[in-house]
Design a protein around this motif. Sequence first.
Motif: not given
Length: 600
Positions: A186-209
């Motif tokens: 849930h921590h604030q994230a930069t636009a560049e995300l790490p390599q992963a199968h899935a990243i669930v984080n409401p504070n990633r910049q492209d999350d509109l939840s």
Amino acid sequence: MQATHSETRYFLGVSQSALGRAWRDRCSDAERAAALAMVQSQGLPDIVARVLAARGVAPGEAETYLAPRLRDLMPDPSVLADMNAAAARIADAIERREKIAIFGDYDVDGACSSALFGSYLEAAGTPFIVRIPDRIVDGYGPNVSVIRELHAAGCSLLVTVDCGVASHEPLAEAATLGMETVVLDHHQATAELPQAHAIVNPNRQDDLSGLGHLCAAGVVFMTLVAVQRELRRRGFWPDASRVPDLLAYLDLVALATVADVVPLIGLNRAFVQQGLAIMRQRRRVGLTALIDASGLSTAPEAWHLGYLLGPRINAGGRIGNSALGASLLMTRDSTDATRIAAELNSLNSDRQVVERLAVEEAVSMADRQLAENDPAVLVVGSPEWHPGVVGLVAARLRERFARPAFAFAMNESGGATGSGRSIPGVDIGRAVRRAVGEGIALKGGGHAMAAGVTLGPGGLDFFASRLAAILAEDVARADSNEALGIDAALTAAGATAELVSNITQAGPFGSANPEPVFAFGSHLLSEASIVGANHLRIRLRARDGASVGGMVFRAADQPLGQALLAMKGQAIHAAGTLALDSWGGRTQVSLRLVDASRAV
């Protein structure tokens, strides 16, 4: 022109209290009208209506606000970015009995998140390992060596909880080794995300939840709802009696939500309210043991989670074994639970001693800084401080000086690891990420009210000056808006148990849903005496002879405590929150005094 908002008036005429604050009516004229509508249309007590209106509750929303239901407030988990991919991959692992590695943070949110996920995997019969890093040896988040260790242990899926969104190198190593990763953070994230199968984080910049207020345990809970739905769709649970009762997990979500100081709004309020109901049933042996070890003899309330239970779970990660908290929350053995709870309780006592010494030194440093150049942000550090208490030191500085503060433990090479705590309106998480982007800090992140940061050799002074420059305008704006919001005026006779019970309906209170503050005008301060470790016991007496007692915590040597001792025997205006205290078989109302002014 006639004034239309309460901010143009001082409550009880207090323009400068003992803490230098003006007192304002928390309700604007429009909110007072909304409160009146609630009283007339729904029969709410006037003070409860004022409390609701001051927190933005419209008359038509009062009923659902007072009784928040998960079914009404919880959205489909699929609104979170990557949720469907995460749920499907976890369901695959459960079906195939893959060995799953759970990597959690060493704080309360991380421990609760790890226990949540581990408990579900245990119920599903899936093999797993829980790995909580050592704050000093491993640092925050997964590292390459740990990834290799988990791979060697046979784990094919890595699930990070309350961390991972900034772990680019470790997650790349996991991919190289053939381990897939699901990040639940849930921590604030930069636009560049790490390599992963899935990243669930409401504070990633492209999350509109719109769920950015969730803590990690809230994100994990929503993920488990999605996983359970997916497993049902696949027919994994032929026997309905084996399906885990996810509502029974809400005690952990409540504890993490309060302890991580995320906003108690919307879905979070429902999590905490319903989680407290579960906790009071004493179902989880680990939490029950911790409640008993803490000396809590009444039904847990929200503030107990933040001030009694949370610090004890955190103590393991601060100065002891970081895995103790998650172990306690997952165990089914009452003997084991009692042993771990006692160890955490002892570690918490040790932590308090270490913290007290560091705070004394930090306050002296802060006093010098304020006298020399009055910085917008306090930044202090020492090689003598334990890395596990710097966040607490920063919190104490923030409380005392009402401005953002960072405290650092400096290492032998001249580098430093620290934590920051902020004030409303000042986003230190964003400032830290900017400092990392500018190369001032080696790494760091967090959220608006709390952040962690690592500095290279000799970087403390530069970090302090740069952060002060970044946040100067925000701090100045926050200072100009600082005032104590008062919800209503009371007399000692009006501070009844029935009133406190009515007010409790508007809770749970915490971040973004402040506990109601009441003003007692022109009451005699008949008692003001130092008790315990730097606390004051006080008693207010009204003109009709009614009285109310209370406490002022950690204030005997502070401006408020000194002012109260000087005003003993005089009439004062007092402001504070109300609680019910049970002692010796009796329940009585207690005032937690937060400010005062001489009555004139």
